[in-house]
Design a protein around this motif. Structure first.
Motif, PDB file in Angstrom:
ATOM      1  N   LYS A   1       0.855  -1.186   0.000  1.00  0.00           N
ATOM      2  CA  LYS A   1       0.000   0.000   0.000  1.00  0.00           C
ATOM      3  C   LYS A   1       0.888   1.231   0.000  1.00  0.00           C
ATOM      4  O   LYS A   1       1.909   1.263   0.692  1.00  0.00           O
ATOM      5  CB  LYS A   1      -0.929  -0.002   1.210  1.00  0.00           C
ATOM      6  CG  LYS A   1      -1.939  -1.143   1.220  1.00  0.00           C
ATOM      7  CD  LYS A   1      -2.861  -1.070   2.417  1.00  0.00           C
ATOM      8  CE  LYS A   1      -3.865  -2.220   2.405  1.00  0.00           C
ATOM      9  NZ  LYS A   1      -4.773  -2.165   3.600  1.00  0.00           N
ATOM     10  N   LEU A   2       0.489   2.235  -0.759  1.00  0.00           N
ATOM     11  CA  LEU A   2       1.323   3.418  -0.947  1.00  0.00           C
ATOM     12  C   LEU A   2       0.798   4.592  -0.135  1.00  0.00           C
ATOM     13  O   LEU A   2      -0.417   4.809  -0.046  1.00  0.00           O
ATOM     14  CB  LEU A   2       1.370   3.807  -2.426  1.00  0.00           C
ATOM     15  CG  LEU A   2       1.900   2.755  -3.396  1.00  0.00           C
ATOM     16  CD1 LEU A   2       1.868   3.295  -4.816  1.00  0.00           C
ATOM     17  CD2 LEU A   2       3.309   2.329  -3.023  1.00  0.00           C
ATOM     18  N   TYR A   3       1.741   5.333   0.418  1.00  0.00           N
ATOM     19  CA  TYR A   3       1.459   6.607   1.067  1.00  0.00           C
ATOM     20  C   TYR A   3       2.370   7.629   0.392  1.00  0.00           C
ATOM     21  O   TYR A   3       3.499   7.876   0.828  1.00  0.00           O
ATOM     22  CB  TYR A   3       1.719   6.518   2.574  1.00  0.00           C
ATOM     23  CG  TYR A   3       0.841   5.496   3.271  1.00  0.00           C
ATOM     24  CD1 TYR A   3      -0.407   5.855   3.769  1.00  0.00           C
ATOM     25  CD2 TYR A   3       1.249   4.161   3.400  1.00  0.00           C
ATOM     26  CE1 TYR A   3      -1.232   4.922   4.395  1.00  0.00           C
ATOM     27  CE2 TYR A   3       0.437   3.227   4.022  1.00  0.00           C
ATOM     28  CZ  TYR A   3      -0.796   3.613   4.515  1.00  0.00           C
ATOM     29  OH  TYR A   3      -1.599   2.685   5.130  1.00  0.00           O
ATOM     30  N   GLU A   4       1.849   8.187  -0.712  1.00  0.00           N
ATOM     31  CA  GLU A   4       2.696   8.980  -1.595  1.00  0.00           C
ATOM     32  C   GLU A   4       3.178  10.274  -0.948  1.00  0.00           C
ATOM     33  O   GLU A   4       4.279  10.734  -1.241  1.00  0.00           O
ATOM     34  CB  GLU A   4       1.939   9.283  -2.897  1.00  0.00           C
ATOM     35  CG  GLU A   4       1.617   8.027  -3.693  1.00  0.00           C
ATOM     36  CD  GLU A   4       0.966   8.341  -5.031  1.00  0.00           C
ATOM     37  OE1 GLU A   4       0.836   9.538  -5.351  1.00  0.00           O
ATOM     38  OE2 GLU A   4       0.598   7.388  -5.737  1.00  0.00           O
ATOM     39  N   GLU A   5       2.368  10.877  -0.100  1.00  0.00           N
ATOM     40  CA  GLU A   5       2.795  12.129   0.522  1.00  0.00           C
ATOM     41  C   GLU A   5       4.010  11.914   1.410  1.00  0.00           C
ATOM     42  O   GLU A   5       4.921  12.747   1.469  1.00  0.00           O
ATOM     43  CB  GLU A   5       1.647  12.734   1.329  1.00  0.00           C
ATOM     44  CG  GLU A   5       0.486  13.220   0.473  1.00  0.00           C
ATOM     45  CD  GLU A   5      -0.583  13.898   1.298  1.00  0.00           C
ATOM     46  OE1 GLU A   5      -0.388  13.998   2.540  1.00  0.00           O
ATOM     47  OE2 GLU A   5      -1.591  14.331   0.723  1.00  0.00           O
TER      48      GLU A   5
END
Length: 373
Positions: A193-197
């Motif tokens: 899962k990505l947390y781009e910020e």
């Protein structure tokens, strides 16, 4: 005869060109939607144009074969409906003299696709990957290459397969500042899962075994402490890898010569990997190589099948050959995808499965052409 052949070749190229423009645009819709997202993020126009351009060879490697079968069906369906084919035969031309310009065009398009698949498309994919990395727009999951160890700060990660954000057969070495392994993590499956910020990847592993080496004898695996877990989660900060701007080539990004070298010398292209996994990677490279050549031969195969299918069209069902031809395309690519899915089962010879639709379609096409009255 030459006048008739030029006429047939010209009509084929016109039909092929129109089909190519439409099909390429349809296949490009996904890239256009992604481009709108880049615009919203403020990606510069010139860089966006570069990314779009680099995607063209990959799209063409699919749209050219499909356009070939559509162009062939339309041409010979019209010749049959308008009675032009019968008139040519009455004028003393044989079937092979009439169809030879299209057959040679199909062979030439196969050669063009081979160049695209062998050299241009993988190189443009890799260049696009680098361009996206410079903009920090690369999907971080693409940093996790299949079949090789990927180094993050204090981590080395190996995955056998991935599908979107789902991972299979994961092995992770957590390292200290001196580069020594302080724990080894193995899992059957995982999800990212990505947390781009925050520039973080959250990796959730299932069916996990964590191994802690003995401090006094770290090389003695019999003295290691082993803990089995149902799940194991951890975060990866991928900002440093994006700043380094040095992506590695996945198997799909390798040029044809690189694939051949990887097949012959897997220990060089997949270092630090045990022999069993090296053999799996070698099979993946072998299937990828045969897949590219087989997909390139689709143009000639579709031409040979499209000619008799187009000739069987009748005035009341002038487009009857088109759905049959498109069904043939689906079957053709289904075999190739099945072969790709079996790349981890070398006993089923997935590299040979790719050639089944190629050989069958060419033989059947040749036999059907011989039966044309």
């Amino acid at each position: 005869m030459q006048t008739v052949q030029r006429y047939i070749l010209r009509d084929f190229l016109v039909n092929f060109g129109m089909a190519l423009a439409v099909i390429t645009m349809v296949l490009y819709l996904g890239a256009i939607m992604r481009g709108l997202d880049y615009v919203a993020r403020g990606v510069p126009g010139l860089k966006l144009l570069q990314i779009f351009t680099l995607n063209v060879p990959y799209i063409l490697s699919f749209s050219i074969p499909i356009s070939t079968v559509v162009g062939t069906l339309l041409l010979f369906g019209r010749l049959s409906i308008d009675g032009e084919f019968t008139a040519m035969r009455s004028g003393g031309l044989s079937t092979w003299q009439i169809i030879s310009p299209v057959v040679f065009a199909g062979a030439a398009l196969s050669i063009l696709c081979l160049v695209l698949q062998y050299e241009i498309s993988p190189e443009s994919r890799f260049a696009r990957k680098k361009a996206l990395m410079t903009l920090s727009e690369l999907d971080p999951v693409d940093l996790l290459d299949e079949g090789r160890f990927v180094r993050f700060p204090n981590l080395e990660i190996y995955i056998t397969d991935k599908e979107d954000h789902f991972l299979q057969d994961v092995e992770i070495y957590q390292l200290n500042d001196d580069g020594e392994t302080i724990q080894t993590i193995r899992a059957n499956t995982g999800e990212v899962k990505l947390y781009e910020e925050q520039k973080l990847m959250r990796v959730s592993l299932d069916t996990v075994q964590v191994q802690y080496p003995d401090r006094e004898a770290p090389e003695d695996l019999t003295r290691a402490r082993v803990i089995d877990m149902q799940t194991y989660d951890f975060n990866i900060d991928y900002r440093e890898m994006l700043r380094n701007n040095a992506p590695t080539r996945a198997i799909k990004d390798m040029r044809g010569s690189m694939l051949v070298d990887a097949i012959r010398n897997p220990e060089v292209y997949f270092p630090k990997v045990d022999p069993r996994r090296q053999e799996r990677n070698r099979m993946k490279a072998l299937v990828e190589f045969h897949k590219r050549v087989g997909m390139s031969m689709a143009c000639l195969s579709f031409t040979l099948m499209g000619i008799p299918l187009g000739m069987t069209s009748h005035r009341k069902e002038s487009h009857s050959g088109i759905p049959i031809g498109l069904g043939m395309v689906i079957i053709f690519y289904t075999f190739i995808e099945v072969a790709s899915s079996l790349r981890d089962v070398p006993s089923l010879f997935p590299d040979y499965i790719i050639w089944i639709p190629v050989i069958v379609s060419q033989i059947v096409g040749y036999l059907l052409i011989r039966r044309i009255p």
